[in-house]
Design an enzyme around this catalytic site. Structure first.
Site, PDB file in Angstrom:
ATOM      1  N   ASP A 124      -6.126  -1.950   7.438  1.00 39.13           N
ATOM      2  CA  ASP A 124      -6.733  -2.264   6.152  1.00 39.13           C
ATOM      3  C   ASP A 124      -6.988  -1.206   5.084  1.00 39.13           C
ATOM      4  OD1 ASP A 124      -7.567  -3.839   3.957  1.00 39.13           O
ATOM      5  OD2 ASP A 124      -9.298  -4.744   5.388  1.00 39.13           O
ATOM      6  N   ARG A 145      -6.322   0.074  -2.069  1.00 35.00           N
ATOM      7  CA  ARG A 145      -7.790   0.756  -1.568  1.00 35.00           C
ATOM      8  C   ARG A 145      -7.161   2.335  -1.932  1.00 35.00           C
ATOM      9  NH1 ARG A 145     -11.765  -1.463   2.277  1.00 35.00           N
ATOM     10  NH2 ARG A 145     -10.048  -2.659   2.307  1.00 35.00           N
ATOM     11  N   ARG A 195      -0.559  -0.829  -5.913  1.00 40.97           N
ATOM     12  CA  ARG A 195      -0.835  -1.003  -4.166  1.00 40.97           C
ATOM     13  C   ARG A 195       0.137  -0.545  -3.405  1.00 40.97           C
ATOM     14  NH1 ARG A 195      -5.327  -3.947  -3.132  1.00 40.97           N
ATOM     15  NH2 ARG A 195      -4.108  -5.236  -1.548  1.00 40.97           N
ATOM     16  N   HIS A 255       1.315   0.188   0.426  1.00 45.50           N
ATOM     17  CA  HIS A 255       2.335  -0.764   1.129  1.00 45.50           C
ATOM     18  C   HIS A 255       3.562   0.514   1.826  1.00 45.50           C
ATOM     19  CE1 HIS A 255      -0.197  -4.056   0.761  1.00 45.50           C
ATOM     20  NE2 HIS A 255      -0.104  -4.176  -0.524  1.00 45.50           N
ATOM     21  N   SER A 297      -1.201 -11.953   7.385  1.00 43.99           N
ATOM     22  CA  SER A 297      -2.043 -12.964   8.051  1.00 43.99           C
ATOM     23  C   SER A 297      -1.265 -13.869   7.645  1.00 43.99           C
ATOM     24  CB  SER A 297      -3.272 -12.643   8.200  1.00 43.99           C
ATOM     25  OG  SER A 297      -4.260 -12.329   6.539  1.00 43.99           O
ATOM     26  N   ASN A 349      -2.841 -13.817   3.892  1.00 47.64           N
ATOM     27  CA  ASN A 349      -2.000 -13.046   3.191  1.00 47.64           C
ATOM     28  C   ASN A 349      -1.401 -13.297   2.208  1.00 47.64           C
ATOM     29  OD1 ASN A 349      -2.454  -9.681   4.618  1.00 47.64           O
ATOM     30  ND2 ASN A 349      -4.110 -10.929   3.556  1.00 47.64           N
ATOM     31  N   ARG A 382      -9.840  -0.515  13.595  1.00 44.82           N
ATOM     32  CA  ARG A 382      -9.647  -1.243  11.950  1.00 44.82           C
ATOM     33  C   ARG A 382     -10.191  -0.233  10.722  1.00 44.82           C
ATOM     34  NH1 ARG A 382     -10.805  -7.538   9.330  1.00 44.82           N
ATOM     35  NH2 ARG A 382      -9.912  -6.705   7.349  1.00 44.82           N
TER      36      ARG A 382
HETATM   37  C1  IPE Z   1      -6.610  -8.188   7.331  1.00 47.48           C
HETATM   38  O1  IPE Z   1      -6.492  -6.854   6.390  1.00 47.48           O
HETATM   39  C2  IPE Z   1      -4.703  -8.350   7.618  1.00 47.48           C
HETATM   40  C3  IPE Z   1      -3.930  -7.463   7.790  1.00 47.48           C
HETATM   41  C4  IPE Z   1      -4.662  -6.564   8.078  1.00 47.48           C
HETATM   42  C5  IPE Z   1      -2.490  -7.786   7.494  1.00 47.48           C
HETATM   43  P1  IPE Z   1      -6.970  -8.154   5.402  1.00 47.48           P
HETATM   44  O2  IPE Z   1      -7.020  -7.267   4.124  1.00 47.48           O
HETATM   45  O3  IPE Z   1      -6.099  -9.280   4.783  1.00 47.48           O
HETATM   46  O4  IPE Z   1      -8.013  -8.678   5.766  1.00 47.48           O
HETATM   47  P2  IPE Z   1      -9.160  -9.001   4.173  1.00 47.48           P
HETATM   48  O5  IPE Z   1      -8.896 -10.619   3.781  1.00 47.48           O
HETATM   49  O6  IPE Z   1     -10.638  -8.100   3.679  1.00 47.48           O
HETATM   50  O7  IPE Z   1     -10.556  -9.883   5.658  1.00 47.48           O
HETATM   51  C1  IPE Z   2      -3.443  -3.999   4.889  1.00 48.59           C
HETATM   52  O1  IPE Z   2      -3.773  -3.329   3.461  1.00 48.59           O
HETATM   53  C2  IPE Z   2      -2.376  -4.371   4.184  1.00 48.59           C
HETATM   54  C3  IPE Z   2      -1.611  -6.018   3.675  1.00 48.59           C
HETATM   55  C4  IPE Z   2      -3.353  -7.137   4.683  1.00 48.59           C
HETATM   56  C5  IPE Z   2      -0.532  -6.645   4.042  1.00 48.59           C
HETATM   57  P1  IPE Z   2      -4.909  -3.792   1.597  1.00 48.59           P
HETATM   58  O2  IPE Z   2      -2.807  -4.457   1.194  1.00 48.59           O
HETATM   59  O3  IPE Z   2      -5.448  -5.287   2.643  1.00 48.59           O
HETATM   60  O4  IPE Z   2      -5.350  -2.764   0.887  1.00 48.59           O
HETATM   61  P2  IPE Z   2      -7.021  -3.978   0.719  1.00 48.59           P
HETATM   62  O5  IPE Z   2      -7.550  -4.016   2.067  1.00 48.59           O
HETATM   63  O6  IPE Z   2      -6.364  -3.940  -0.948  1.00 48.59           O
HETATM   64  O7  IPE Z   2      -7.350  -2.156  -0.063  1.00 48.59           O
HETATM   65 MG    MG Z   3      -7.586  -5.587   2.682  1.00 45.64          MG
END
Ligand code: IPE
Ligand code: IPE
Ligand code: MG
Length: 265
Positions: free
Chosen positions: A35, A39, A48, A52, A80, A83, A203
């Site tokens: 995660d 950010r 963003r 990735h 997820s 997502n 995490r």
């Molecule tokens: C969890 O991260 C899912 C993955 C890392 C694929 P999210 O960014 O989707 O989780 P939430 O929304 O903060 O709970």
């Molecule tokens: C995790 O990073 C990747 C996926 C969930 C696909 P995020 O995209 O959730 O990054 P933040 O949480 O917005 O920083």
């Molecule tokens: Mg996230």
């Protein structure tokens, strides 16, 4: 059986993990909620999507370290079931990224003897990605290296519901006595069937929640949360997670062996 201790020669493998860590007490299975990509990018004034892309590099790094240090399995949460609610551009970018990365890395996964599997509702993924997933899974199925599970379109609740459906169908056909359903028969219907449960859940990005990940399998995992965003996750961060893991006393509902000895004396 501990895959960690198995080598192709059949001799126990003493891993090259960082000094200070006990190579015999490494987790067999590490799960990671990757995660903080967004950010990480935002903090640098970048889109963003750049986060990735950097996240992919972090995953490659982590897989290599886990494999080199003799960890038996790495399960990474890549996308997820929730997502899909992100903007279409981001979802499309991620699907294309998964496809490109898999195509590019397939040869090296095979060379490193990684056994890759994808866990989730794979039929919900774009067709090209589904085909690559089948190819990668079949190509590496007999590899004896690290088990690398990528959770894609994965949701813990959906996994549990599907397992319940499969058991119910077998019962309705008369192939299964419902009173005989137990933890083992339930576990056998999960996407992770045959894999040991994760010992350690990491995490990143400081969030303290499970976000629908491996709801059954994490029952007794040790949880390590780090403020490091996933693209910055590296050898130092993994080492810290493993030290944290080795500092824990895992009781599984029982007693700390030292406390139990005192009681007996
Ligand atoms: C969890 O991260 C899912 C993955 C890392 C694929 P999210 O960014 O989707 O989780 P939430 O929304 O903060 O709970
Ligand atoms: C995790 O990073 C990747 C996926 C969930 C696909 P995020 O995209 O959730 O990054 P933040 O949480 O917005 O920083
Ligand atoms: Mg996230």
């Amino acid at each position: 059986m501990s895959r960690r201790s198995a080598t192709s020669s059949g001799h126990p493998k003493v891993c090259a993990c960082p000094s200070g860590l006990d190579p015999y007490r490494l987790p067999n299975h590490v799960a990671v909620i990757m995660d903080g990509n967004g950010r990480w990018a935002k903090a640098r004034g970048l889109p963003r999507m750049v986060g990735h892309r950097a996240g992919v590099e972090a995953l490659k790094r982590t897989l290599r370290l886990c494999s080199d240090w003799g960890i038996g399995a790495l399960t990474a949460y890549a996308f997820s079931t929730e997502n899909w609610s992100r903007p279409g551009d981001e979802v499309n970018f991620l699907m294309t990224l998964f496809e490109r990365v898999l195509q590019r890395e397939l040869e090296s996964l095979e060379r490193e003897k990684v056994r890759i599997r994808f866990l989730g509702d794979l039929e919900g993924l774009p067709l090209g990605l589904q085909e690559l997933i089948s190819e990668a899974t079949e190509l590496t199925v007999r590899n004896n290296g690290i088990h690398f599970n990528v959770c894609t379109n994965y949701g813990g609740r959906r996994e549990l519901v599907l397992a319940a459906q499969k058991l119910a169908q077998r019962a309705a056909r008369g192939d299964l006595d419902p009173t005989l359903i137990d933890e083992n028969s339930f576990e056998a219907e999960l996407l992770t069937a045959g894999e040991v449960d994760p010992d350690l859940l990491i995490r990143t990005s400081g969030e303290r929640r499970i976000s629908n990940f491996l709801l059954w399998q994490l029952a007794y995992a040790e949880i390590h949360v780090t403020d490091v965003c996933w693209p910055d996750f590296d050898e130092v961060a993994l080492t810290q997670a493993l030290f944290d893991y080795q500092s824990r006393c895992r009781r599984f509902g029982g007693l700390d062996p030292i406390a139990a000895n005192h009681l007996g004396s």
